[in-house]
Design a protein around this motif. Sequence first.
Motif, PDB file in Angstrom:
ATOM      1  N   ARG A 166      57.103  37.300  36.120  1.00 13.98           N
ATOM      2  CA  ARG A 166      57.375  38.731  36.301  1.00 13.98           C
ATOM      3  C   ARG A 166      56.739  39.215  37.602  1.00 13.98           C
TER       4      ARG A 166
ATOM      5  N   ALA B 195      46.334  50.445  34.725  1.00 13.67           N
ATOM      6  CA  ALA B 195      46.034  49.960  33.372  1.00 13.67           C
ATOM      7  C   ALA B 195      45.581  48.497  33.424  1.00 13.67           C
TER       8      ALA B 195
ATOM      9  N   SER C 229      47.568  45.426  35.102  1.00 14.56           N
ATOM     10  CA  SER C 229      48.641  45.997  35.938  1.00 14.56           C
ATOM     11  C   SER C 229      48.760  45.298  37.288  1.00 14.56           C
ATOM     12  N   GLY C 230      47.673  44.661  37.733  1.00 11.64           N
ATOM     13  CA  GLY C 230      47.757  43.938  39.008  1.00 11.64           C
ATOM     14  C   GLY C 230      46.740  44.390  40.050  1.00 11.64           C
ATOM     15  N   LYS C 231      45.696  45.083  39.616  1.00  9.20           N
ATOM     16  CA  LYS C 231      44.668  45.564  40.562  1.00  9.20           C
ATOM     17  C   LYS C 231      43.943  44.395  41.221  1.00  9.20           C
TER      18      LYS C 231
ATOM     19  N   GLU D 101      36.065  39.717  40.346  1.00  7.96           N
ATOM     20  CA  GLU D 101      35.789  40.243  39.009  1.00  7.96           C
ATOM     21  C   GLU D 101      34.854  39.295  38.255  1.00  7.96           C
TER      22      GLU D 101
END
Length: 282
Positions: free
Chosen positions: A15, A36, A39-41, A70
């Motif tokens: 996707r 969210a 979401s792809g941050k 992260e």
Amino acid sequence: MELTAVGKRYGRGGRWILRDVQLAAGPGELVRIAGANGSGKSTLLRLVAGIERPSTGRVVRPGAAAYVPERFPPALPFDAASYLLRVGRVHGLSEAVARRRSGEWLDRFGIADRAGTPLSRLSKGTCQKVAVAQALIAEARVLLLDEAWTGLDPGARAVLDEAAAERAAAGGTVLFVDHDPARLAGRTSAAYLVGADGGLRPAQEPPEAVDPGGPVMEIEVDVPDGAPLPERLPGAPEATALGGTAVRLAVPAAHSDALLRSLLLGRPAVRVLAVRRREEER
Ligand SMILES: Nc1ncnc2c1ncn2[C@@H]1O[C@H](COP(=O)(O)OP(=O)(O)OP(=O)(O)O)[C@@H](O)[C@H]1O
């Protein structure tokens, strides 16, 4: 730093996590990336860091980026000081500069006494301070902070707030992701939201978290060559010309330390003439 028509998916047929993303951020910008979970941050920050390649479009950055991921891998066979020294050398710093900056950041985070401790034996919080310090020592043109505040104690979180604002004040571009919507409120220059469709759109910034009726500090500085002060300073100070090349800056007390630090470390070089608490009746 600029992303043009960037799309990203993991693997063919996967996707689209990001789709047609346009993002430009220049020197002095402090930019929040929200969205969210999932979401792809992080994907966006990894693309800017150059760790991931875009599936479509182009990423341009002015030199190497410094990045706090992260998740920081603490299972490296180094102690904190030698790890920071190595990272500094990778960023092209001389050994002396890398050593000095490592020492300064370990000190600012209050962990100078653990400089010789192997990373594998550090607590999670201390390890996170090292993870943050490795990005800060570079003084890179682009600084990327992916949930870098998570796991830090309140004192260290405040140090990182200041560090992010200082980097921007010194002409860096800072992009950050944090679950606290009030993180760096009042100091950011822009905010964007990664949508469920992979698009990136401007987001509303939360209002200034500081009580506007709270104490105000006045910092008077002299800018010897009369050069303009940076547009975005921590706490968005109210400036009053005092005659000659002196300026009085008034900020909520909560921002005064960060403001002072960025004035002392940033450009143009200023001389601090006075720091005082504004009298109630003024
Ligand atoms: N290396 C990878 N391979 C395959 N899929 C991935 C990879 N990295 C991330 N993804 C997927 O891409 C999507 C976006 O992940 P990403 O970590 O960028 O989101 P995020 O907004 O940072 O999430 P969070 O807030 O939970 O940290 C998720 O569905 C995730 O599972």
